[in-house]
Design a protein around this motif. Structure first.
Motif, PDB file in Angstrom:
ATOM      1  N   ASN A 220     -14.940   5.025   0.140  1.00 23.68           N
ATOM      2  CA  ASN A 220     -14.043   4.144  -0.605  1.00 23.68           C
ATOM      3  C   ASN A 220     -14.772   2.872  -1.027  1.00 23.68           C
ATOM      4  O   ASN A 220     -15.898   2.617  -0.627  1.00 23.68           O
ATOM      5  CB  ASN A 220     -12.817   3.784   0.244  1.00 23.68           C
ATOM      6  CG  ASN A 220     -11.819   4.920   0.315  1.00 23.68           C
ATOM      7  OD1 ASN A 220     -12.022   5.869   1.066  1.00 23.68           O
ATOM      8  ND2 ASN A 220     -10.753   4.828  -0.447  1.00 23.68           N
ATOM      9  N   SER A 221     -14.079   2.049  -1.804  1.00 22.50           N
ATOM     10  CA  SER A 221     -14.714   0.840  -2.323  1.00 22.50           C
ATOM     11  C   SER A 221     -14.873  -0.223  -1.252  1.00 22.50           C
ATOM     12  O   SER A 221     -15.356  -1.322  -1.554  1.00 22.50           O
ATOM     13  CB  SER A 221     -13.934   0.289  -3.524  1.00 22.50           C
ATOM     14  OG  SER A 221     -12.577   0.068  -3.189  1.00 22.50           O
ATOM     15  N   ILE A 222     -14.515   0.060   0.001  1.00 24.03           N
ATOM     16  CA  ILE A 222     -14.939  -0.820   1.083  1.00 24.03           C
ATOM     17  C   ILE A 222     -16.467  -0.791   1.183  1.00 24.03           C
ATOM     18  O   ILE A 222     -17.080  -1.710   1.710  1.00 24.03           O
ATOM     19  CB  ILE A 222     -14.306  -0.442   2.439  1.00 24.03           C
ATOM     20  CG1 ILE A 222     -14.610   1.007   2.828  1.00 24.03           C
ATOM     21  CG2 ILE A 222     -12.814  -0.706   2.425  1.00 24.03           C
ATOM     22  CD1 ILE A 222     -14.107   1.397   4.214  1.00 24.03           C
ATOM     23  N   MET A 310      -2.846   3.578  -9.465  1.00 20.29           N
ATOM     24  CA  MET A 310      -2.669   2.136  -9.301  1.00 20.29           C
ATOM     25  C   MET A 310      -1.498   1.810  -8.384  1.00 20.29           C
ATOM     26  O   MET A 310      -1.156   0.628  -8.213  1.00 20.29           O
ATOM     27  CB  MET A 310      -2.450   1.472 -10.674  1.00 20.29           C
ATOM     28  CG  MET A 310      -3.651   1.566 -11.600  1.00 20.29           C
ATOM     29  SD  MET A 310      -3.196   1.330 -13.335  1.00 20.29           S
ATOM     30  CE  MET A 310      -2.476  -0.317 -13.307  1.00 20.29           C
ATOM     31  N   ASP A 311      -0.895   2.822  -7.780  1.00 16.02           N
ATOM     32  CA  ASP A 311       0.273   2.599  -6.918  1.00 16.02           C
ATOM     33  C   ASP A 311      -0.199   2.179  -5.526  1.00 16.02           C
ATOM     34  O   ASP A 311      -0.176   2.951  -4.558  1.00 16.02           O
ATOM     35  CB  ASP A 311       1.137   3.855  -6.856  1.00 16.02           C
ATOM     36  CG  ASP A 311       1.847   4.134  -8.164  1.00 16.02           C
ATOM     37  OD1 ASP A 311       1.842   3.256  -9.043  1.00 16.02           O
ATOM     38  OD2 ASP A 311       2.409   5.244  -8.315  1.00 16.02           O
ATOM     39  N   ILE A 312      -0.634   0.938  -5.444  1.00 15.74           N
ATOM     40  CA  ILE A 312      -1.238   0.389  -4.233  1.00 15.74           C
ATOM     41  C   ILE A 312      -0.675  -1.014  -4.016  1.00 15.74           C
ATOM     42  O   ILE A 312      -0.553  -1.787  -4.958  1.00 15.74           O
ATOM     43  CB  ILE A 312      -2.778   0.325  -4.374  1.00 15.74           C
ATOM     44  CG1 ILE A 312      -3.364   1.734  -4.568  1.00 15.74           C
ATOM     45  CG2 ILE A 312      -3.421  -0.357  -3.172  1.00 15.74           C
ATOM     46  CD1 ILE A 312      -4.822   1.741  -4.980  1.00 15.74           C
ATOM     47  N   GLN A 313      -0.329  -1.325  -2.786  1.00 19.33           N
ATOM     48  CA  GLN A 313       0.148  -2.665  -2.460  1.00 19.33           C
ATOM     49  C   GLN A 313      -0.916  -3.502  -1.757  1.00 19.33           C
ATOM     50  O   GLN A 313      -1.066  -4.683  -2.034  1.00 19.33           O
ATOM     51  CB  GLN A 313       1.397  -2.564  -1.564  1.00 19.33           C
ATOM     52  CG  GLN A 313       2.634  -2.073  -2.274  1.00 19.33           C
ATOM     53  CD  GLN A 313       3.263  -3.128  -3.171  1.00 19.33           C
ATOM     54  OE1 GLN A 313       3.090  -4.319  -2.971  1.00 19.33           O
ATOM     55  NE2 GLN A 313       3.994  -2.689  -4.180  1.00 19.33           N
ATOM     56  N   VAL A 314      -1.677  -2.889  -0.839  1.00 19.09           N
ATOM     57  CA  VAL A 314      -2.698  -3.629  -0.088  1.00 19.09           C
ATOM     58  C   VAL A 314      -4.063  -3.261  -0.656  1.00 19.09           C
ATOM     59  O   VAL A 314      -4.540  -2.145  -0.485  1.00 19.09           O
ATOM     60  CB  VAL A 314      -2.623  -3.311   1.417  1.00 19.09           C
ATOM     61  CG1 VAL A 314      -3.684  -4.112   2.173  1.00 19.09           C
ATOM     62  CG2 VAL A 314      -1.230  -3.633   1.957  1.00 19.09           C
ATOM     63  N   ALA A 315      -4.702  -4.195  -1.349  1.00 21.13           N
ATOM     64  CA  ALA A 315      -5.937  -3.933  -2.083  1.00 21.13           C
ATOM     65  C   ALA A 315      -7.157  -4.135  -1.181  1.00 21.13           C
ATOM     66  O   ALA A 315      -7.404  -5.243  -0.692  1.00 21.13           O
ATOM     67  CB  ALA A 315      -6.024  -4.863  -3.291  1.00 21.13           C
ATOM     68  N   SER A 316      -7.934  -3.072  -1.000  1.00 20.42           N
ATOM     69  CA  SER A 316      -9.082  -3.119  -0.086  1.00 20.42           C
ATOM     70  C   SER A 316     -10.055  -4.238  -0.405  1.00 20.42           C
ATOM     71  O   SER A 316     -10.625  -4.858   0.493  1.00 20.42           O
ATOM     72  CB  SER A 316      -9.838  -1.787  -0.132  1.00 20.42           C
ATOM     73  OG  SER A 316      -9.195  -0.815   0.646  1.00 20.42           O
ATOM     74  N   ASN A 317     -10.315  -4.484  -1.681  1.00 24.46           N
ATOM     75  CA  ASN A 317     -11.366  -5.420  -2.066  1.00 24.46           C
ATOM     76  C   ASN A 317     -10.892  -6.859  -2.216  1.00 24.46           C
ATOM     77  O   ASN A 317     -11.688  -7.744  -2.550  1.00 24.46           O
ATOM     78  CB  ASN A 317     -12.026  -4.954  -3.369  1.00 24.46           C
ATOM     79  CG  ASN A 317     -12.966  -3.805  -3.123  1.00 24.46           C
ATOM     80  OD1 ASN A 317     -14.101  -3.987  -2.696  1.00 24.46           O
ATOM     81  ND2 ASN A 317     -12.491  -2.594  -3.358  1.00 24.46           N
ATOM     82  N   PHE A 318      -9.620  -7.092  -1.960  1.00 24.24           N
ATOM     83  CA  PHE A 318      -9.102  -8.451  -2.090  1.00 24.24           C
ATOM     84  C   PHE A 318      -9.854  -9.414  -1.176  1.00 24.24           C
ATOM     85  O   PHE A 318     -10.148 -10.558  -1.558  1.00 24.24           O
ATOM     86  CB  PHE A 318      -7.609  -8.475  -1.765  1.00 24.24           C
ATOM     87  CG  PHE A 318      -7.008  -9.850  -1.783  1.00 24.24           C
ATOM     88  CD1 PHE A 318      -6.794 -10.513  -2.974  1.00 24.24           C
ATOM     89  CD2 PHE A 318      -6.679 -10.490  -0.590  1.00 24.24           C
ATOM     90  CE1 PHE A 318      -6.256 -11.791  -2.983  1.00 24.24           C
ATOM     91  CE2 PHE A 318      -6.137 -11.764  -0.596  1.00 24.24           C
ATOM     92  CZ  PHE A 318      -5.927 -12.415  -1.797  1.00 24.24           C
ATOM     93  N   GLU A 319     -10.209  -8.963   0.023  1.00 26.02           N
ATOM     94  CA  GLU A 319     -10.900  -9.836   0.975  1.00 26.02           C
ATOM     95  C   GLU A 319     -12.250 -10.295   0.432  1.00 26.02           C
ATOM     96  O   GLU A 319     -12.674 -11.428   0.690  1.00 26.02           O
ATOM     97  CB  GLU A 319     -11.074  -9.127   2.316  1.00 26.02           C
ATOM     98  CG  GLU A 319     -11.729  -9.993   3.377  1.00 26.02           C
ATOM     99  CD  GLU A 319     -11.774  -9.341   4.752  1.00 26.02           C
ATOM    100  OE1 GLU A 319     -12.651  -9.721   5.550  1.00 26.02           O
ATOM    101  OE2 GLU A 319     -10.935  -8.456   5.023  1.00 26.02           O
ATOM    102  N   ARG A 320     -12.934  -9.416  -0.298  1.00 25.25           N
ATOM    103  CA  ARG A 320     -14.220  -9.826  -0.888  1.00 25.25           C
ATOM    104  C   ARG A 320     -14.028 -11.006  -1.843  1.00 25.25           C
ATOM    105  O   ARG A 320     -14.784 -11.976  -1.819  1.00 25.25           O
ATOM    106  CB  ARG A 320     -14.850  -8.650  -1.643  1.00 25.25           C
ATOM    107  CG  ARG A 320     -15.653  -7.711  -0.778  1.00 25.25           C
ATOM    108  CD  ARG A 320     -16.531  -6.783  -1.612  1.00 25.25           C
ATOM    109  NE  ARG A 320     -17.351  -5.957  -0.745  1.00 25.25           N
ATOM    110  CZ  ARG A 320     -17.116  -4.658  -0.488  1.00 25.25           C
ATOM    111  NH1 ARG A 320     -16.101  -4.046  -1.054  1.00 25.25           N
ATOM    112  NH2 ARG A 320     -17.908  -3.996   0.315  1.00 25.25           N
TER     113      ARG A 320
END
Length: 464
Positions: A220-222, A310-320
């Protein structure tokens, strides 16, 4: 180049170690200690490179020379040798101030191929060179799974398990994953939504004993390599449009849910690419739009839409991105992420919010507008957009405050989402590769949305 964690307790990793770690062992996301800045002279040189040559030029800034140049070249050319367009990511003009960056010419007809074909080659390279077992574990809202599986199916020393939300991906997306018969592939169809799948993936990577015992690797994009690879097509698109228009600066409109694709654009901008606004296109799951407009990051109620990836609430890359907005302060990130865990929201204001709004715009595309955009462009331009790409184009059209040229990202071929296309009264021909999927048997395992159920299947797969 060294890699560190946004939470400050992992540092001084080389490129290969960062690639293999995926999620930081402290729960944070890995980022380069310093973002490389490209000089104007170098940018001028890059304008004349082919896509593959540009990949090598940009990757060389991040790989520390850990991969011999000829080996890296072989990996890059093998990764993009299966793409159907010689330009890999061609740009099409829709109107005078709007261009479309086609990112769906890879083997699974989605933008995820651009990063994941390379990552598949790189995992294979590491497994061979280091004699390692690699067990890839990922979650998908639709496209990541198929692209990741395509990159490593049948490869010696590698197993891959992908979690997808049961009944919440398109039929073609499901078929692309579940018709693969190779024994090194496991598809888990999970009762729940993508956020549930993604949460379990992060929990398993955060369990360092489980991660080490079962040789887990992230797709994943993590994984920062996903972001690095996606950065390339921002440069490539800019160069193509500049050659045609003479523009000095462009905007990008990016359909997003996990913040990975648009973070790649942010990284390109930080590297020196002349980007005006990064326009974040969302659907009804518009947590990211609210963050950009109000500074509040708080998941709402999940909504199933015509653009399911795009049906996502918690975005993995937001922390970056938060890490950079808050001045690369790892202690502050640890505090904010603990706050998010306990309170369910993060709030920023003042100078930090002003900075966000300088860099980003946001526009939420509701279902009706998405379908109307598909219909309008098919009728007026003879161009058929998939529903995610339509969100990007609608955001580019609807976003106020820019008079500059905008490049909108076309993230998938419309045949992958015929459910939405059919609602527009449009019949589309399917590419032969997609039509053939409907005749193949499927293989997947349905599990309830609990971590123990997933772990049971994983252990049996990885140890079998």
């Amino acid at each position: 180049m060294e890699y560190i964690s946004t939470r400050g307790n992992v540092g001084k990793l080389g490129f290969i170690d960062a690639f293999m770690m995926g999620l930081g062992d402290d729960g944070g996301l890995l980022v380069p200690r310093e973002i490389p800045v490209v000089s104007a002279e170098k940018m001028e040189e890059w304008q004349h490179l082919s896509y593959q040559e540009l990949v090598l030029a940009i990757f060389s800034l991040y790989t520390n020379g850990e991969i011999p140049q000829q080996d890296l070249k072989d990996l890059v050319y093998a990764s993009y040798g299966t793409f159907r367009d010689p330009h890999i990511t061609p740009v099409r003009k829709l109107k005078d101030d709007l261009y479309l960056l086609e990112l769906f010419h890879g083997p699974t007809f989605a933008f995820k191929d651009i990063a994941l074909q390379f990552m598949g080659q790189l995992y294979t390279y590491v497994a061979t060179k280091q004699g390692k077992k690699i067990h890839i574990l990922g979650a998908t809202s639709g496209d990541t799974g198929a692209s990741a599986i395509e990159g490593v199916k049948g490869k010696e020393g590698i197993k891959i398990c992908i979690l997808h939300p049961h009944g919440k991906v398109s039929k073609v997306q499901e078929l692309q994953m579940t018709t693969v018969q190779d024994d090194n592939v496991l598809n888990l169809s999970v009762d729940g939504n993508f956020d549930d799948c993604q949460r379990m993936i992060k929990e398993l990577f955060a369990d360092l004993d489980f991660k080490a015992t079962h040789h887990l690797a992230a797709i994943n994009s993590i994984n920062f390599v996903r972001i690095m690879a996606q950065t390339v097509y921002y440069f490539y698109a800019y160069f193509q449009v500049v050659k045609e228009t003479g523009a000095k600066q462009v905007n990008f409109s990016v359909p997003t849910g996990n913040f990975g694709d648009i973070f790649a654009g942010y990284l390109a901008k930080r590297m020196g690419l002349p980007v005006g606004k990064l326009i974040l296109a969302t659907n009804e799951n518009n947590i990211l739009e609210r963050f950009i407009q109000e500074g509040v990051y708080m998941p709402g109620e999940f909504v199933a839409t015509y653009s399911p990836s795009m049906d996502i609430q918690v975005a993995s890359n937001f922390e970056r991105y938060l890490y950079y907005v808050l001045g690369e302060d790892a202690a502050e990130i640890r505090k904010r992420m603990e706050q998010f865990k306990s309170e369910g929201k993060i709030v920023i204001d003042g100078e930090a919010l002003a900075k966000v709004q300088t860099e980003f715009g946001a526009y939420s595309v509701q279902g009706k507008e998405c379908l109307e955009t598909i219909t309008r462009y098919e009728s007026s331009n003879g161009y058929l957009l998939d529903p995610h790409s339509a969100c990007g184009v609608a955001a580019a059209d609807g976003f106020t405050g820019n008079q500059e040229i905008t490049i909108s990202l076309a993230t998938a071929h419309p045949a992958k989402f015929n459910e939405a296309i059919a609602l527009c009264g449009i019949e589309q021909p399917f590419p032969e590769e997609i039509s053939a999927l409907f005749e193949k048997p499927q293989r997947q395992t349905r599990v309830d949305g609990t971590l123990p159920s997933v772990v049971k299947e994983l252990v049996a797969f990885y140890t079998g």
